[in-house]
Design a protein around this motif. Structure first.
Motif, PDB file in Angstrom:
ATOM      1  N   VAL A   1     -10.914   6.802 -36.906  1.00 34.34           N
ATOM      2  CA  VAL A   1     -10.154   6.463 -38.116  1.00 34.34           C
ATOM      3  C   VAL A   1     -10.219   4.966 -38.407  1.00 34.34           C
ATOM      4  O   VAL A   1     -10.283   4.146 -37.498  1.00 34.34           O
ATOM      5  N   GLY A   2     -10.211   4.678 -39.684  1.00 34.34           N
ATOM      6  CA  GLY A   2     -10.134   3.291 -40.135  1.00 34.34           C
ATOM      7  C   GLY A   2     -11.375   2.468 -39.895  1.00 34.34           C
ATOM      8  O   GLY A   2     -11.326   1.245 -39.921  1.00 34.34           O
ATOM      9  N   LEU A   3     -12.502   3.112 -39.664  1.00 34.95           N
ATOM     10  CA  LEU A   3     -13.721   2.344 -39.395  1.00 34.95           C
ATOM     11  C   LEU A   3     -14.646   2.246 -40.603  1.00 34.95           C
ATOM     12  O   LEU A   3     -15.719   1.676 -40.524  1.00 34.95           O
ATOM     13  N   GLY A   4     -14.234   2.821 -41.712  1.00 37.44           N
ATOM     14  CA  GLY A   4     -15.000   2.579 -42.942  1.00 37.44           C
ATOM     15  C   GLY A   4     -15.808   3.746 -43.484  1.00 37.44           C
ATOM     16  O   GLY A   4     -16.649   3.556 -44.357  1.00 37.44           O
ATOM     17  N   LYS A   5     -15.550   4.958 -43.002  1.00 41.01           N
ATOM     18  CA  LYS A   5     -16.320   6.109 -43.491  1.00 41.01           C
ATOM     19  C   LYS A   5     -16.091   6.333 -44.980  1.00 41.01           C
ATOM     20  O   LYS A   5     -17.033   6.481 -45.748  1.00 41.01           O
ATOM     21  N   THR A   6     -14.830   6.373 -45.352  1.00 38.30           N
ATOM     22  CA  THR A   6     -14.510   6.648 -46.748  1.00 38.30           C
ATOM     23  C   THR A   6     -15.051   5.524 -47.643  1.00 38.30           C
ATOM     24  O   THR A   6     -15.656   5.779 -48.683  1.00 38.30           O
ATOM     25  N   HIS A   7     -14.839   4.305 -47.202  1.00 38.70           N
ATOM     26  CA  HIS A   7     -15.333   3.159 -47.971  1.00 38.70           C
ATOM     27  C   HIS A   7     -16.847   3.273 -48.191  1.00 38.70           C
ATOM     28  O   HIS A   7     -17.330   3.187 -49.323  1.00 38.70           O
ATOM     29  N   LEU A   8     -17.569   3.511 -47.132  1.00 38.66           N
ATOM     30  CA  LEU A   8     -19.028   3.567 -47.243  1.00 38.66           C
ATOM     31  C   LEU A   8     -19.465   4.741 -48.122  1.00 38.66           C
ATOM     32  O   LEU A   8     -20.406   4.618 -48.920  1.00 38.66           O
TER      33      LEU A   8
ATOM     34  N   PHE B   1     -18.677  -4.112 -48.377  1.00 37.51           N
ATOM     35  CA  PHE B   1     -18.690  -3.484 -47.056  1.00 37.51           C
ATOM     36  C   PHE B   1     -19.431  -4.406 -46.095  1.00 37.51           C
ATOM     37  O   PHE B   1     -20.664  -4.470 -46.101  1.00 37.51           O
ATOM     38  N   VAL B   2     -18.679  -5.129 -45.323  1.00 42.91           N
ATOM     39  CA  VAL B   2     -19.250  -6.171 -44.466  1.00 42.91           C
ATOM     40  C   VAL B   2     -20.138  -5.540 -43.394  1.00 42.91           C
ATOM     41  O   VAL B   2     -19.746  -4.577 -42.740  1.00 42.91           O
ATOM     42  N   GLU B   3     -21.316  -6.119 -43.252  1.00 42.30           N
ATOM     43  CA  GLU B   3     -22.257  -5.567 -42.293  1.00 42.30           C
ATOM     44  C   GLU B   3     -22.012  -6.135 -40.903  1.00 42.30           C
ATOM     45  O   GLU B   3     -21.653  -7.291 -40.743  1.00 42.30           O
TER      46      GLU B   3
ATOM     47  N   ASN C   1      -9.090  -1.049 -35.326  1.00 44.43           N
ATOM     48  CA  ASN C   1      -9.943  -0.636 -36.435  1.00 44.43           C
ATOM     49  C   ASN C   1      -9.674  -1.499 -37.653  1.00 44.43           C
ATOM     50  O   ASN C   1      -8.768  -2.323 -37.666  1.00 44.43           O
ATOM     51  N   VAL C   2     -10.494  -1.302 -38.666  1.00 42.88           N
ATOM     52  CA  VAL C   2     -10.424  -2.183 -39.833  1.00 42.88           C
ATOM     53  C   VAL C   2      -9.133  -1.958 -40.610  1.00 42.88           C
ATOM     54  O   VAL C   2      -8.574  -2.883 -41.187  1.00 42.88           O
ATOM     55  N   ARG C   3      -8.661  -0.744 -40.609  1.00 42.36           N
ATOM     56  CA  ARG C   3      -7.438  -0.481 -41.351  1.00 42.36           C
ATOM     57  C   ARG C   3      -6.280  -1.291 -40.778  1.00 42.36           C
ATOM     58  O   ARG C   3      -5.498  -1.882 -41.513  1.00 42.36           O
ATOM     59  N   GLU C   4      -6.171  -1.317 -39.464  1.00 40.47           N
ATOM     60  CA  GLU C   4      -5.090  -2.096 -38.854  1.00 40.47           C
ATOM     61  C   GLU C   4      -5.283  -3.591 -39.075  1.00 40.47           C
ATOM     62  O   GLU C   4      -4.320  -4.332 -39.262  1.00 40.47           O
ATOM     63  N   LEU C   5      -6.526  -3.984 -39.058  1.00 38.83           N
ATOM     64  CA  LEU C   5      -6.849  -5.385 -39.310  1.00 38.83           C
ATOM     65  C   LEU C   5      -6.344  -5.778 -40.695  1.00 38.83           C
ATOM     66  O   LEU C   5      -5.671  -6.790 -40.874  1.00 38.83           O
ATOM     67  N   GLU C   6      -6.664  -4.948 -41.659  1.00 32.59           N
ATOM     68  CA  GLU C   6      -6.202  -5.204 -43.026  1.00 32.59           C
ATOM     69  C   GLU C   6      -4.688  -5.150 -43.097  1.00 32.59           C
ATOM     70  O   GLU C   6      -4.064  -5.952 -43.774  1.00 32.59           O
ATOM     71  N   GLY C   7      -4.115  -4.188 -42.387  1.00 34.71           N
ATOM     72  CA  GLY C   7      -2.661  -4.030 -42.389  1.00 34.71           C
ATOM     73  C   GLY C   7      -1.990  -5.317 -41.938  1.00 34.71           C
ATOM     74  O   GLY C   7      -1.026  -5.778 -42.557  1.00 34.71           O
TER      75      GLY C   7
HETATM   76  P1  ADP Z   1     -12.089   5.793 -42.482  1.00 25.19           P
HETATM   77  O1  ADP Z   1     -12.420   6.605 -43.689  1.00 25.19           O
HETATM   78  O2  ADP Z   1     -13.214   5.704 -41.504  1.00 25.19           O
HETATM   79  O3  ADP Z   1     -10.806   6.180 -41.827  1.00 25.19           O
HETATM   80  P2  ADP Z   1     -11.782   3.690 -44.430  1.00 25.19           P
HETATM   81  O4  ADP Z   1     -13.088   3.775 -45.126  1.00 25.19           O
HETATM   82  O5  ADP Z   1     -10.612   4.258 -45.123  1.00 25.19           O
HETATM   83  O6  ADP Z   1     -11.885   4.291 -42.954  1.00 25.19           O
HETATM   84  O7  ADP Z   1     -11.537   2.152 -44.067  1.00 25.19           O
HETATM   85  C1  ADP Z   1     -10.260   1.620 -43.780  1.00 25.19           C
HETATM   86  C2  ADP Z   1     -10.126   0.280 -44.466  1.00 25.19           C
HETATM   87  O8  ADP Z   1     -10.988  -0.657 -43.855  1.00 25.19           O
HETATM   88  C3  ADP Z   1     -10.521   0.324 -45.925  1.00 25.19           C
HETATM   89  O9  ADP Z   1      -9.622  -0.464 -46.674  1.00 25.19           O
HETATM   90  C4  ADP Z   1     -11.894  -0.290 -45.962  1.00 25.19           C
HETATM   91  O10 ADP Z   1     -12.129  -0.969 -47.168  1.00 25.19           O
HETATM   92  C5  ADP Z   1     -11.860  -1.251 -44.804  1.00 25.19           C
HETATM   93  N1  ADP Z   1     -13.168  -1.408 -44.170  1.00 25.19           N
HETATM   94  C6  ADP Z   1     -13.718  -0.630 -43.198  1.00 25.19           C
HETATM   95  N2  ADP Z   1     -14.913  -1.082 -42.828  1.00 25.19           N
HETATM   96  C7  ADP Z   1     -15.150  -2.190 -43.567  1.00 25.19           C
HETATM   97  C8  ADP Z   1     -16.238  -3.127 -43.652  1.00 25.19           C
HETATM   98  N3  ADP Z   1     -17.320  -3.011 -42.878  1.00 25.19           N
HETATM   99  N4  ADP Z   1     -16.119  -4.141 -44.527  1.00 25.19           N
HETATM  100  C9  ADP Z   1     -15.038  -4.280 -45.304  1.00 25.19           C
HETATM  101  N5  ADP Z   1     -13.982  -3.448 -45.274  1.00 25.19           N
HETATM  102  C10 ADP Z   1     -14.025  -2.410 -44.431  1.00 25.19           C
END
Ligand code: ADP
Ligand code: MG
Length: 480
Positions: free
Chosen positions: A186-193, A152-154, A345-351
């Motif tokens: 959405v897609g900002l890392g809540k679930t991940h964290l 989880f990148v800071e 958001n990060v999800r789109e970035l990954e997408g």
């Molecule tokens: P949310 O629950 O807020 O909608 P997710 O936790 O599902 O978002 O995150 C969406 C994607 O972005 C996941 O694949 C997650 O791993 C990635 N992601 C989000 N924040 C980070 C971060 N700070 N560093 C690395 N990956 C991240």
């Protein structure tokens, strides 16, 4: 008679194509055509996918379709397994995951197994209720091993939430961050964290029982328990958890009164017993109005930490990390291009990254800046991409060979003032941002300064030959 795996997969593809329909031909080409069937044994079909990303993407977006397809082809005992092709070398990892064609939910035990996943042999907690008399709970924590704190990148966007997460994992239930409420779009890392905290807690405290549930799952279990007359077991089960993580609690807003009530009781019990509660929500507590007031007030007891959209540096770091994890090399200019252009958001970035990787492996093309530009246009413009102010600054600064940071500095050096004014001018012209926002992002100036800059550039563009040339050249670059 044994079925031929190639024939079976070909039939699966037909079903998938059919289900996706004409409008999704690109999806089909990108995500399904590159899959290679490997074997069919004991009604388990193994397919090879090009990367971990690819697999996760399939799982996130097409799991239902895949399940349905497997069921149609192989019946209810059919299973699908993935083999992930790492890197570009032909080294395939062992079978990593499986989708049972039946069952409510696919397993989330992914490639790298969760180190401390406690499992009762069941992949799901469809029936989480323990038999009275059993001393220590043995449950599947439902933690996804890929969502670690290390991964989880800071950045400024998540620093508070991330460090609160660390503190909670060190000392669950014993910090003032109880409950810990993670909120953000959405897609900002809540679930991940949330998963990451759970995983870290299990690392530090293997004896603790950690459980991750979506609020939807929780609601479903509560309602099933009601129907089966096992509500007490339900409550009892949850009251024995040491760390309870409930994801997307906004889902209960304006409904689910009984569920909220049950959660309220569980919450009180856990809190009194110094057990940790972690909750995520896409809204800040003050906006979670659809929840019952007394539950809402409990949520405000601990710490509410928000996650915001990452800045361009963090976006770049996230992309680099994902590539690193996957062992994929990508030229710096491509990484920069993606990071500068996708800022939602990060999800789109990954997408975007995944699409690019898929596209390049599919067409056996090198990942180049050109390919990236095409991809981003195709996959992202269709949503709502607009060129970003950051990207404009980058192009302008690259053109004048200035560091991007110089725009933010208070300097009055002529060339930097000019680059700043040009950035403001193009930002006004090419984005929907207000003058105030443009000013804020271009060296913390006010809206009057931006307006003045726009006029200056327009004037010089008309009267100064050299300047006119610059504007033209820059315009060309933006259109590339
Ligand atoms: P949310 O629950 O807020 O909608 P997710 O936790 O599902 O978002 O995150 C969406 C994607 O972005 C996941 O694949 C997650 O791993 C990635 N992601 C989000 N924040 C980070 C971060 N700070 N560093 C690395 N990956 C991240
Ligand atoms: Mg989420």
């Amino acid at each position: 008679m044994a079925q031929d795996y190639k024939v079976v997969w070909a039939k699966c593809l037909e079903i998938i194509k059919d289900n996706l329909g004409k409008d999704n031909e690109q999806v089909y080409k990108t995500w399904f055509e590159p899959i290679v069937p490997l074997q069919l044994e004991n009604n388990v079909l193994t397919i090879q996918v090009p990367s971990q990303f690819f697999y996760e993407w399939l799982e996130e977006h097409y799991i239902d379709l895949l399940k349905k397809t497997i069921r149609l082809q192989l019946g209810t005992t059919g299973m699908l397994m993935y083999s992930i092709l790492m890197d570009t070398s032909i080294e395939s990892t062992p079978i990593t995951t499986s989708i049972p064609s039946t069952g409510a939910q696919a397993t989330h035990n992914r490639a790298k197994d969760v180190p401390h996943l406690i499992s009762d042999g069941n992949h799901e907690i469809s029936n989480p209720f323990i038999i009275p008399g059993i001393q220590k709970l043995k449950i599947n924590s439902q933690l996804n091993g890929n969502y670690t704190l290390e991964n989880f990148v800071e950045g400024d966007c998540n620093r508070l939430a991330r460090s609160a997460g660390f503190a909670v994992a060190e000392n669950p239930g014993r910090t003032s961050f109880n409950p810990l409420l993670l909120h953000g779009g959405v897609g900002l890392g809540k679930t991940h964290l949330a998963h990451a905290i759970g995983i870290k807690t299990k690392e530090k405290h293997p004896e603790k029982t950690v459980l991750y549930v979506s609020s939807e799952q929780f609601l479903q279990q509560y309602s099933d328990a009601g129907k089966n007359g096992t509500t007490n077991d339900f409550l009892h089960f949850y009251e024995m958890i040491d760390m309870l993580i409930v994801d997307d609690i906004q889902f209960w807003a304006n409904k689910a009164a009984g569920t909220q009530e049950a959660f309220f009781h569980i919450f009180n019990h856990l809190h009194q017993n110094h057990c940790q509660i972690i909750i995520t929500s896409d809204k800040a507590p003050s906006e979670l109005s659809g929840l019952q007031p007394r539950l809402l007030s409990r949520l405000k007891w601990g710490l509410a930490a928000d996650l915001t959209a990452p800045d361009v540096e963090t976006r770049m770091a996230i992309l680099r990390q994902k590539l690193d994890n996957d062992g994929i090399e990508m030229p710096d200019d491509v990484i920069e291009y993606i990071a500068y252009n996708i800022n939602t958001n990060v999800r789109e970035l990954e997408g975007a990254l995944v699409s690019l990787i898929a596209q390049s492996s599919l067409n056996k093309r090198q990942i180049t800046l050109d390919l990236a530009k095409q991809m981003i246009d195709k996959f992202v413009k269709s949503t709502t991409r607009e060129i970003t102010i950051e990207y404009i600054q980058k192009v302008v600064c690259d053109y004048f060979k200035l560091p991007v940071e110089s725009i933010q500095s208070p300097t009055r050096k002529r060339e930097i003032v000019q680059a700043r004014q040009l950035s403001m001018y193009f930002a006004k012209k090419m984005t929907k941002s207000s003058l105030a926002i443009i000013g804020l992002q271009c060296g913390n100036k006010d809206h009057a300064t931006v307006l003045h800059a726009c006029k200056t550039v327009a004037n010089l563009n008309d009267t100064d030959k050299q300047f006119h040339y610059w504007v033209e050249e820059l315009e060309k670059r933006f259109k590339e």
